[in-house]
Design a protein around this motif. Structure first.
Motif, PDB file in Angstrom:
ATOM      1  N   ASP A  76       0.788  -1.230   0.000  1.00 40.58           N
ATOM      2  CA  ASP A  76       0.000   0.000   0.000  1.00 40.58           C
ATOM      3  C   ASP A  76       0.820   1.282   0.000  1.00 40.58           C
ATOM      4  OD1 ASP A  76       1.062  -0.248   2.469  1.00 40.58           O
ATOM      5  OD2 ASP A  76      -0.814  -0.075   3.581  1.00 40.58           O
ATOM      6  N   VAL A  77       2.094   1.229  -0.335  1.00 39.81           N
ATOM      7  CA  VAL A  77       2.877   2.465  -0.317  1.00 39.81           C
ATOM      8  C   VAL A  77       3.367   2.877  -1.689  1.00 39.81           C
ATOM      9  CG1 VAL A  77       3.673   2.050   2.019  1.00 39.81           C
ATOM     10  CG2 VAL A  77       5.073   1.319   0.124  1.00 39.81           C
ATOM     11  N   TRP A  78       3.294   2.019  -2.670  1.00 39.59           N
ATOM     12  CA  TRP A  78       3.898   2.354  -3.958  1.00 39.59           C
ATOM     13  C   TRP A  78       2.864   3.061  -4.833  1.00 39.59           C
ATOM     14  CZ3 TRP A  78       8.794   1.643  -3.330  1.00 39.59           C
ATOM     15  CH2 TRP A  78       9.214   0.641  -2.465  1.00 39.59           C
ATOM     16  N   ASP A  79       2.932   4.374  -4.848  1.00 35.86           N
ATOM     17  CA  ASP A  79       1.998   5.166  -5.634  1.00 35.86           C
ATOM     18  C   ASP A  79       2.643   6.517  -5.879  1.00 35.86           C
ATOM     19  OD1 ASP A  79      -0.199   6.053  -6.937  1.00 35.86           O
ATOM     20  OD2 ASP A  79      -1.389   6.456  -5.148  1.00 35.86           O
ATOM     21  N   SER A  80       3.317   6.662  -7.019  1.00 36.38           N
ATOM     22  CA  SER A  80       4.142   7.846  -7.149  1.00 36.38           C
ATOM     23  C   SER A  80       4.524   8.116  -8.589  1.00 36.38           C
ATOM     24  CB  SER A  80       5.429   7.655  -6.346  1.00 36.38           C
ATOM     25  OG  SER A  80       6.252   6.736  -7.019  1.00 36.38           O
ATOM     26  N   PRO A  81       5.109   9.289  -8.848  1.00 35.16           N
ATOM     27  CA  PRO A  81       5.606   9.597 -10.187  1.00 35.16           C
ATOM     28  C   PRO A  81       6.681   8.639 -10.650  1.00 35.16           C
ATOM     29  CG  PRO A  81       5.548  11.560  -8.819  1.00 35.16           C
ATOM     30  CD  PRO A  81       5.289  10.395  -7.926  1.00 35.16           C
ATOM     31  N   HIS A 131      17.561  15.343   0.732  1.00 35.29           N
ATOM     32  CA  HIS A 131      17.617  14.615  -0.535  1.00 35.29           C
ATOM     33  C   HIS A 131      17.036  13.210  -0.388  1.00 35.29           C
ATOM     34  CE1 HIS A 131      19.035  14.006  -4.605  1.00 35.29           C
ATOM     35  NE2 HIS A 131      19.666  12.902  -4.251  1.00 35.29           N
ATOM     36  N   ALA A 132      17.319  12.541   0.722  1.00 40.91           N
ATOM     37  CA  ALA A 132      16.793  11.193   0.932  1.00 40.91           C
ATOM     38  C   ALA A 132      15.277  11.199   1.050  1.00 40.91           C
ATOM     39  CB  ALA A 132      17.418  10.581   2.188  1.00 40.91           C
ATOM     40  N   VAL A 133      14.740  12.181   1.757  1.00 38.26           N
ATOM     41  CA  VAL A 133      13.280  12.302   1.857  1.00 38.26           C
ATOM     42  C   VAL A 133      12.679  12.525   0.482  1.00 38.26           C
ATOM     43  CG1 VAL A 133      11.431  13.785   2.726  1.00 38.26           C
ATOM     44  CG2 VAL A 133      13.261  13.071   4.245  1.00 38.26           C
ATOM     45  N   ASP A 134      13.321  13.360  -0.327  1.00 36.61           N
ATOM     46  CA  ASP A 134      12.843  13.622  -1.679  1.00 36.61           C
ATOM     47  C   ASP A 134      12.830  12.348  -2.517  1.00 36.61           C
ATOM     48  OD1 ASP A 134      12.181  15.764  -3.731  1.00 36.61           O
ATOM     49  OD2 ASP A 134      13.878  14.779  -4.700  1.00 36.61           O
ATOM     50  N   LYS A 135      13.891  11.562  -2.428  1.00 35.23           N
ATOM     51  CA  LYS A 135      13.965  10.326  -3.206  1.00 35.23           C
ATOM     52  C   LYS A 135      12.899   9.323  -2.770  1.00 35.23           C
ATOM     53  CE  LYS A 135      17.527  10.978  -5.955  1.00 35.23           C
ATOM     54  NZ  LYS A 135      17.416  10.875  -7.442  1.00 35.23           N
ATOM     55  N   ILE A 136      12.726   9.169  -1.457  1.00 33.72           N
ATOM     56  CA  ILE A 136      11.772   8.182  -0.956  1.00 33.72           C
ATOM     57  C   ILE A 136      10.348   8.597  -1.301  1.00 33.72           C
ATOM     58  CG2 ILE A 136      10.855   7.111   1.133  1.00 33.72           C
ATOM     59  CD1 ILE A 136      13.629   7.329   2.360  1.00 33.72           C
ATOM     60  N   CYS A 137      10.035   9.883  -1.144  1.00 32.21           N
ATOM     61  CA  CYS A 137       8.677  10.343  -1.457  1.00 32.21           C
ATOM     62  C   CYS A 137       8.381  10.228  -2.944  1.00 32.21           C
ATOM     63  CB  CYS A 137       8.498  11.784  -0.986  1.00 32.21           C
ATOM     64  SG  CYS A 137       8.417  11.963   0.803  1.00 32.21           S
ATOM     65  N   ASN A 138       9.343  10.556  -3.784  1.00 32.61           N
ATOM     66  CA  ASN A 138       9.133  10.431  -5.221  1.00 32.61           C
ATOM     67  C   ASN A 138       9.065   8.979  -5.666  1.00 32.61           C
ATOM     68  OD1 ASN A 138       8.895  13.109  -6.071  1.00 32.61           O
ATOM     69  ND2 ASN A 138      11.106  13.401  -6.049  1.00 32.61           N
ATOM     70  N   ALA A 139       9.545   8.061  -4.827  1.00 36.64           N
ATOM     71  CA  ALA A 139       9.396   6.632  -5.114  1.00 36.64           C
ATOM     72  C   ALA A 139       8.048   6.117  -4.651  1.00 36.64           C
ATOM     73  CB  ALA A 139      10.512   5.844  -4.432  1.00 36.64           C
ATOM     74  N   GLY A 140       7.239   6.981  -4.046  1.00 38.68           N
ATOM     75  CA  GLY A 140       5.917   6.575  -3.622  1.00 38.68           C
ATOM     76  C   GLY A 140       5.880   5.845  -2.310  1.00 38.68           C
ATOM     77  N   ALA A 141       6.897   5.972  -1.488  1.00 38.00           N
ATOM     78  CA  ALA A 141       6.976   5.217  -0.234  1.00 38.00           C
ATOM     79  C   ALA A 141       6.962   6.185   0.944  1.00 38.00           C
ATOM     80  CB  ALA A 141       8.234   4.352  -0.213  1.00 38.00           C
ATOM     81  N   ILE A 142       5.846   6.895   1.103  1.00 40.16           N
ATOM     82  CA  ILE A 142       5.733   7.872   2.184  1.00 40.16           C
ATOM     83  C   ILE A 142       5.912   7.199   3.537  1.00 40.16           C
ATOM     84  CG2 ILE A 142       4.275   9.642   3.205  1.00 40.16           C
ATOM     85  CD1 ILE A 142       5.172  10.285   0.396  1.00 40.16           C
ATOM     86  N   LYS A 143       5.329   6.016   3.693  1.00 44.24           N
ATOM     87  CA  LYS A 143       5.441   5.302   4.966  1.00 44.24           C
ATOM     88  C   LYS A 143       6.894   4.927   5.252  1.00 44.24           C
ATOM     89  CE  LYS A 143       0.801   3.324   4.849  1.00 44.24           C
ATOM     90  NZ  LYS A 143       0.010   2.058   4.815  1.00 44.24           N
ATOM     91  N   ASN A 193      10.989  20.295   1.285  1.00 43.96           N
ATOM     92  CA  ASN A 193      10.931  19.613   0.005  1.00 43.96           C
ATOM     93  C   ASN A 193       9.619  19.959  -0.654  1.00 43.96           C
ATOM     94  OD1 ASN A 193      13.322  18.099  -0.140  1.00 43.96           O
ATOM     95  ND2 ASN A 193      12.532  16.754   1.441  1.00 43.96           N
ATOM     96  N   SER A 194       9.673  20.361  -1.903  1.00 43.98           N
ATOM     97  CA  SER A 194       8.443  20.617  -2.651  1.00 43.98           C
ATOM     98  C   SER A 194       8.481  19.773  -3.905  1.00 43.98           C
ATOM     99  CB  SER A 194       8.333  22.099  -3.008  1.00 43.98           C
ATOM    100  OG  SER A 194       7.132  22.359  -3.673  1.00 43.98           O
ATOM    101  N   ARG A 195       7.549  18.860  -3.994  1.00 49.64           N
ATOM    102  CA  ARG A 195       7.546  17.914  -5.087  1.00 49.64           C
ATOM    103  C   ARG A 195       6.176  17.833  -5.727  1.00 49.64           C
ATOM    104  NH1 ARG A 195      10.526  16.199  -1.226  1.00 49.64           N
ATOM    105  NH2 ARG A 195       8.684  15.606  -0.084  1.00 49.64           N
ATOM    106  N   VAL A 196       6.141  17.228  -6.884  1.00 44.46           N
ATOM    107  CA  VAL A 196       4.886  16.994  -7.568  1.00 44.46           C
ATOM    108  C   VAL A 196       4.609  15.506  -7.579  1.00 44.46           C
ATOM    109  CG1 VAL A 196       3.700  17.162  -9.758  1.00 44.46           C
ATOM    110  CG2 VAL A 196       5.137  19.024  -8.999  1.00 44.46           C
ATOM    111  N   HIS A 197       3.430  15.114  -7.132  1.00 44.61           N
ATOM    112  CA  HIS A 197       3.053  13.710  -7.114  1.00 44.61           C
ATOM    113  C   HIS A 197       1.864  13.496  -8.039  1.00 44.61           C
ATOM    114  CE1 HIS A 197       5.277  11.895  -3.645  1.00 44.61           C
ATOM    115  NE2 HIS A 197       5.630  13.158  -3.577  1.00 44.61           N
ATOM    116  N   HIS A 198       1.896  12.377  -8.741  1.00 43.01           N
ATOM    117  CA  HIS A 198       0.759  11.953  -9.542  1.00 43.01           C
ATOM    118  C   HIS A 198       0.300  10.603  -9.041  1.00 43.01           C
ATOM    119  CE1 HIS A 198       1.422  15.025 -12.633  1.00 43.01           C
ATOM    120  NE2 HIS A 198       2.696  14.820 -12.382  1.00 43.01           N
ATOM    121  N   HIS A 199      -0.998  10.401  -9.017  1.00 45.93           N
ATOM    122  CA  HIS A 199      -1.539   9.114  -8.619  1.00 45.93           C
ATOM    123  C   HIS A 199      -2.242   8.540  -9.843  1.00 45.93           C
ATOM    124  CE1 HIS A 199      -0.482  10.080  -4.552  1.00 45.93           C
ATOM    125  NE2 HIS A 199      -1.098  11.241  -4.695  1.00 45.93           N
ATOM    126  N   HIS A 200      -1.625   7.558 -10.449  1.00 45.61           N
ATOM    127  CA  HIS A 200      -2.065   7.067 -11.741  1.00 45.61           C
ATOM    128  C   HIS A 200      -2.054   5.550 -11.733  1.00 45.61           C
ATOM    129  CE1 HIS A 200      -2.337   6.750 -16.139  1.00 45.61           C
ATOM    130  NE2 HIS A 200      -1.356   5.878 -16.059  1.00 45.61           N
TER     131      HIS A 200
END
Length: 545
Positions: free
Chosen positions: A45-50, A458-470, A112-119
């Motif tokens: 339930d964590v993989w949902d990302s750009p 940078h690590a937070v940015d990478k993890i969030c952009n990988a869709g793994a907020i948890k 960190n300011s990022r753009v997320h898509h849920h697709h």
């Protein structure tokens, strides 16, 4: 020939029987490790990302191409994971505050300011083909998870060692020079980025009003200066515990100042307008963190209320108590800054260049700190007692406020620069000020501290952009555990102060409660830290005049 094949099969089976006792345990260990890895990453339930969307769109294109061979299928996302505008206009923002950021827990102002898509990819027949998550992708997230936890522990450790060793120069080196170096590194990175990539990275981004950035910088500067001034007199483990006092303070402020408001939509359904929704688990986690902070502060408060309870022959008892309270008070401006950043970015609702914003925050913080440093310079001697010939103290002053008079701030700043560059004489380090300074490796400690802040970001940015907020939140919890272990070792084996068995056990118990509260808090807090980007209205281009 058939007989030869049969003999070959028997030979292979006999080899397997011989190697099975050796290989079976290895295979079992591999299977257990793989299951543990999947369990830790919680891939259900964590993989949902750009990061996954491009791969899903390729599957979409392939399916469409197969069904319509006479036309070209295409699928565009408009995604810019470095702060641009996405196809659905969703901008995710993560705020870090050193120690938990500083939280992450108040690294003084990482954003960190990022753009997320849920697709979800669909085939030509409209059937959902789901998201494909490769093992390589999971390993990448695990790598950045380890980087995040390690960088967080390094940030906490270098902060404490730096303020301890700098002595009378801790305010200048730990606050002013740190912010100057942080801003300079970000400026260099922006220059390199502009030369190599042009304006593509910042395309579609805008910047917050300077008034908002200035207020954020003021709050961050106050928090950082109070922390570095008092941090050298706080027990090492407590520096890793009390810094998370920001979380319960910000939770209470959110509940009191921004209550959840229900608004009805056209279809009769109700939505919650509050940015920071507070769940029961969220409150429970904040309560545990609050308990750990109160327990950590209790000895300091009891020392001031009933001094004989913690009698001491030297000047450190009252001084440690007052500085511990001052260190905890630094969490108040940190909590206000955190809430203000969240509300401002959410209401601004436009993509922001995080690197530029952090650089401006560091620049404004440096300027503000430089201006107000004479006013807080005397706090470096907070709660020290007058020296007498009988106590053998080297502090020849009548009151603690005279240890660091404001009129000597210029000399202290000059000597601090020499300490930072390693050119200050040993005579000045040892006898030039009420406290000794150890300027060896000062430059290295500052660089490690600053790069730890940047690495966390940078690590937070990478993890969030990988869709793994948890996974990002669990990385914070892992970083807290590692920092507590590191500070426990420092307190018992390295620090000059002898705390004793019971205080060490007591501080570790406070840290254990903090870890439990942080894990509960981060499991439910800001699972999807996102808000909708609002675009300016476009007039009717075909309106008849």
């Amino acid at each position: 020939d058939d007989g030869d094949d049969g003999d070959g099969d028997d030979h292979q089976q006999s080899k397997w029987k011989m190697l099975k006792p050796v290989l079976s345990p290895i295979i079992k260990v591999y299977e257990v490790a793989k299951e543990a890895f999947i369990l830790i990453t919680n891939v259900d339930d964590v993989w949902d990302s750009p990061a996954l969307e491009a791969r899903n769109n390729r599957y979409d294109e392939i399916n469409m191409y197969r069904s319509t061979s006479d036309s070209l299928a295409s699928s565009t996302t408009g995604n810019n994971t470095r702060g641009g505008r996405g196809g659905d206009g969703t901008t995710a923002t993560n705020l870090l505050h050193n120690g938990g950021g500083r939280g992450l827990d108040q690294s003084h102002h990482n954003l960190n300011s990022r753009v997320h898509h849920h697709h979800t990819a669909q085939g030509a027949n409209g059937r959902d083909i789901g998201q494909y998550v490769s093992f390589r992708h999971k390993v990448g997230v695990l790598f950045w998870f380890l980087v995040l936890a390690t960088a967080y522990a390094a940030e906490r450790g270098t902060f404490k060692v730096m303020v301890d060793r700098m002595g009378p120069f801790r305010m200048v080196v730990g606050a002013e020079i740190v912010m100057a170096v942080h801003g300079f590194i970000l400026a260099v990175w922006m220059f390199i980025r502009s030369v190599t990539c042009g304006r593509e990275n910042a395309k579609g981004t805008v910047m917050l009003p300077l008034a908002d950035i200035g207020l954020m910088a003021i709050l961050d500067s106050i928090q950082l200066m109070l922390a570095v001034i008092s941090g050298s007199r706080v027990a090492p483990i407590l520096t890793a515990v009390l810094v998370h006092f920001t979380i319960p303070i910000s939770t209470v402020m959110n509940i009191c100042l921004f209550p959840q408001q229900q608004s009805s939509q056209g279809d009769g359904s109700a939505t919650t307008n509050n940015i920071s929704q507070v769940s029961p688990q969220h409150l429970f986690g904040s309560t545990l963190i609050l308990i750990s902070s109160i327990l950590g502060l209790s000895p300091a408060v009891l020392t001031l209320i009933y001094p004989p309870l913690f009698s001491s022959k030297n000047v450190m008892a009252d001084r440690t108590a007052w500085n511990t309270i001052l260190f905890a008070m630094s969490c108040v401006p940190a909590a206000i800054s955190q809430i203000y950043k969240e509300r401002t970015l959410a209401e601004f609702a436009q993509p922001v260049d995080a690197t530029l914003l952090n650089m401006l925050l560091s620049l404004f913080s440096f300027i503000f700190t430089f201006i107000i440093s004479p006013l807080v310079f005397s706090l470096q001697g907070l709660a020290d007692t007058p020296s007498t010939p009988e106590d053998g103290s080297e502090l020849k002053v009548e009151s603690w406020i005279h240890q660091y008079p404001s009129k000597e701030i210029t000399t202290d700043f000059s000597d601090a620069l020499q300490c930072f560059t390693g050119t200050l004489s040993d005579e000045v380090q040892i006898r030039g000020y009420p406290e000794e300074a150890h300027c060896d490796f000062a430059f290295g400690f500052v660089l490690v501290y600053v790069f730890s802040l940047i690495t966390i970001n940078h690590a937070v940015d990478k993890i969030c952009n990988a869709g793994a907020i948890k996974i990002m939140h669990r990385g914070i919890s892992a970083g807290i555990i590692m920092s507590v272990v590191l500070m426990t070792y420092y307190q018992i084996f390295v620090d000059d102060e002898e705390y004793g068995l019971f205080p060490n056990f007591y501080h570790v118990s406070c840290a254990a409660i903090l870890v439990m509260g942080s894990e509960i808090y981060h499991r439910v807090s800001l699972e999807k830290p996102s808000f909708e980007t609002e675009y300016p209205p476009v007039g009717d281009l075909y309106d008849d005049e």
